[in-house]
Enzyme design. Structure first.
Site, short mmCIF file in Angstrom:
data_model
loop_
_atom_site.label_atom_id
_atom_site.label_comp_id
_atom_site.label_asym_id
_atom_site.label_seq_id
_atom_site.Cartn_x
_atom_site.Cartn_y
_atom_site.Cartn_z
N GLU A 38 13.57 -15.76 -1.63
CA GLU A 38 13.77 -16.97 -0.83
C GLU A 38 12.54 -17.87 -0.89
O GLU A 38 12.66 -19.10 -0.84
CB GLU A 38 14.03 -16.60 0.63
CG GLU A 38 15.35 -15.94 0.93
CD GLU A 38 15.45 -15.60 2.41
OE1 GLU A 38 14.89 -16.37 3.23
OE2 GLU A 38 16.05 -14.57 2.74
N ASP A 52 0.83 -1.20 0.00
CA ASP A 52 0.00 0.00 0.00
C ASP A 52 0.87 1.25 0.00
O ASP A 52 1.90 1.32 0.68
CB ASP A 52 -0.89 -0.01 1.25
CG ASP A 52 -1.81 1.18 1.32
OD1 ASP A 52 -2.74 1.26 0.51
OD2 ASP A 52 -1.58 2.05 2.18
#
Length: 529
Positions: free
Chosen positions: A249, A207
């Protein structure tokens, strides 16, 4: 918890995905208390699977006083009790994945709730003050704000604490801005990302992604001054590079809410070691005009090309006027500043255009976001002022109707109480008279409905493939292009019907062709070459 195994191959799914935005509070009420919840979403997963979406983006579902629809977060590791529990969220993520649907959560890094433990401690004078922008005021007695910045919701961007100092909030006073120069703020957000990736989410929507960093001197705003004191500052990119390392990852992806007019600076957020995608607001705010839509499409594709990022296409979301209403007005663009009560609207015209716009956006290269209820053709609702909860309405002193008109709870079952949203209590926002006519069960049985159009379009969309777009010669007011796989899209925004290009099959049209087989105005068609 270990890294989950996704239901589909992970590689680049997000480049062509159709992502459905879920505003939980208004989606489906599972426990009958008038507020949408995770139980309601879980019960509607078969509907979402049948619709054919690839992922769900959830607006914030965290613990929150809900002063700004959940964008005032008190605890990122807890689900708000109005929506359910963390265990339910984990079940929802897993059940959606079993249906082949990924989950994207919403992170709000610019600010927290004034009820967040950090700000409560800061208000009490604790060392957590260093995590916010808290400054003495100007004037002989500190009675004036530290600078002249204005809130995105109107009015000053500063509020005063009991001890006389001031704190910064670019949004509502209940949303104090964090100081992103502090390492604790950065570490906390990296930990939150891992928390949700560990629970199986496939991505994160960020956001207000361009607002985090502030000029440390907090100077007054001067129009045209570069760099801006709080928008798109260069130090942001180091934050997102560190976030990208975490996403990599887990095989996770990011989509940034980045409102920037400068295409070159916009593209910086999409470099290979930063965000994967960003929302395309130029297309969302564009009026229903062929030349301007083509320009928006061309500029969007051009600004993404240098960094190899896919474009995103969005017609509406939880903050903007719903598509069928916007396209039925004299001004078909979107601008927060022009929203007003009592704007005349031709819903039949707007719906016809929205059907065509759906086929246009779904035929473009990249990913597409569909806001809940868009597939039902829901209109904007003009709510009675005493039922509006959006702070934009109150900060404008009642002039701006706010954003609640696009957040009215969904109609699911025409003959059920509250149109099937929930059977026991009145919804948190009132549904207007006639809302049940838009119910999903009615539309599922009607091959001409908006829902049926979306279902067919999402099934056929793979025919366009993942290749580039090539514009075709077309009359003024008409958009026509082909994609690498040979599928074509034509949209007629001109005043009269137009002949279709040479094709071997009509795959889908947003409305019937005329008796001469031509494409009527405000209608789109998908063709096989």
């Amino acid at each position: 918890m270990g890294q989950p195994t996704p239901a589909r191959p992970q590689h680049d799914w997000w480049r062509t995905a159709v992502i459905y935005q879920v505003y939980v509070r208004s989606f489906a009420d599972g426990d009958g208390d008038g507020t949408g919840d995770l139980a309601g979403v879980r019960a509607r997963l078969p509907y979402l699977a049948e619709l054919g979406v690839d992922a769900l983006w959830f607006n914030p579902w965290y613990l929150s006083p809900l002063k700004d629809g959940g964008y005032d977060v008190a605890d990122y590791r807890a689900i708000d009790p109005a929506f359910g529990t963390l265990a339910e969220a984990e079940k929802l993520i897993a059940e959606a994945r079993e249906s082949g649907i990924r989950t994207i959560v919403d992170i709000v890094p610019n600010h927290v709730s004034d009820q967040h433990p950090w700000f409560r401690a800061a208000r009490a004078g604790g060392p957590e003050r260093a995590l916010f922008h808290i400054r003495p005021g100007r004037g002989p007695h500190g009675e004036l704000p530290p600078n002249d910045w204005q809130s995105q919701f109107g009015g000053p961007a500063w509020s005063r604490l009991d001890d006389g100092e001031w704190y910064l909030h670019l949004f509502a006073p209940e949303q104090p801005d964090l100081d992103w120069s502090h390492p604790v703020v950065r570490q906390e957000h990296e930990d939150v990302l891992r928390f949700w990736f560990d629970r199986g989410v496939a991505g994160v929507r960020i956001d207000s992604a361009a607002l985090l960093a502030k000029d440390p001197d907090l100077p007054d705003f001067v129009e045209g001054r570069d760099p801006h004191p709080y928008v798109d500052r260069d130090e942001l990119h180091d934050v997102y590079r560190s976030w990208r390392a975490i996403a990599d990852e887990y095989g996770g992806v990011f989509v940034g809410e980045v409102w920037l007019p400068d295409s070159e600076r916009f593209a910086r957020y999409l470099r290979p070691d930063e965000l994967h995608t960003a929302f395309n607001f130029a297309f969302l705010t564009c009026p229903w005009d062929a030349a301007r839509l083509r320009t928006a499409i061309d500029e969007t594709l051009a600004e993404h090309a240098p960094v190899g990022a896919p474009a995103t296409w969005v017609l509406c979301n939880h903050d903007v006027t719903r598509t069928v209403t916007r396209y039925g007005r004299a001004d078909t663009a979107f601008d927060f500043a022009t929203k007003a009560f009592g704007t005349p609207t031709d819903l039949a015209l707007g719906t016809r255009r929205a059907r065509a716009a759906a086929l246009l956006s779904l035929a473009l290269p990249g990913s597409v976001y569909v806001y809940q209820g868009e597939e039902l053709g829901l209109p904007e609702v003009e709510l009675p002022p005493h039922r509006i909860q959006d702070p934009m309405h109150f900060r404008s002193h009642g002039v701006d109707p706010g954003r609640d008109g696009c957040r009215v709870p969904l109609p699911w079952t025409a003959d059920a109480p509250y149109a099937g949203f929930g059977s026991q209590s009145e919804p948190w926002l009132p549904q207007p008279v006639g809302w049940s006519a838009y119910a999903a069960d009615v539309q599922a049985a009607d091959p001409r409905s908006m829902l049926s159009l979306y279902r067919r379009a999402l099934r056929l969309r793979p025919a366009f493939g993942d290749g580039p777009l090539t514009w075709l010669a077309a009359p003024d007011g008409v958009l026509a292009f082909t994609r690498a796989e040979g599928a074509m899209c034509m949209v007629n925004l001109a005043g009269t019907p137009v002949d279709l290009p040479v094709h071997s099959a009509l795959l889908l049209s947003s409305g019937p062709l005329d008796p001469q087989g031509r494409l009527p105005r405000d209608t789109a068609a998908w063709l096989r070459g």
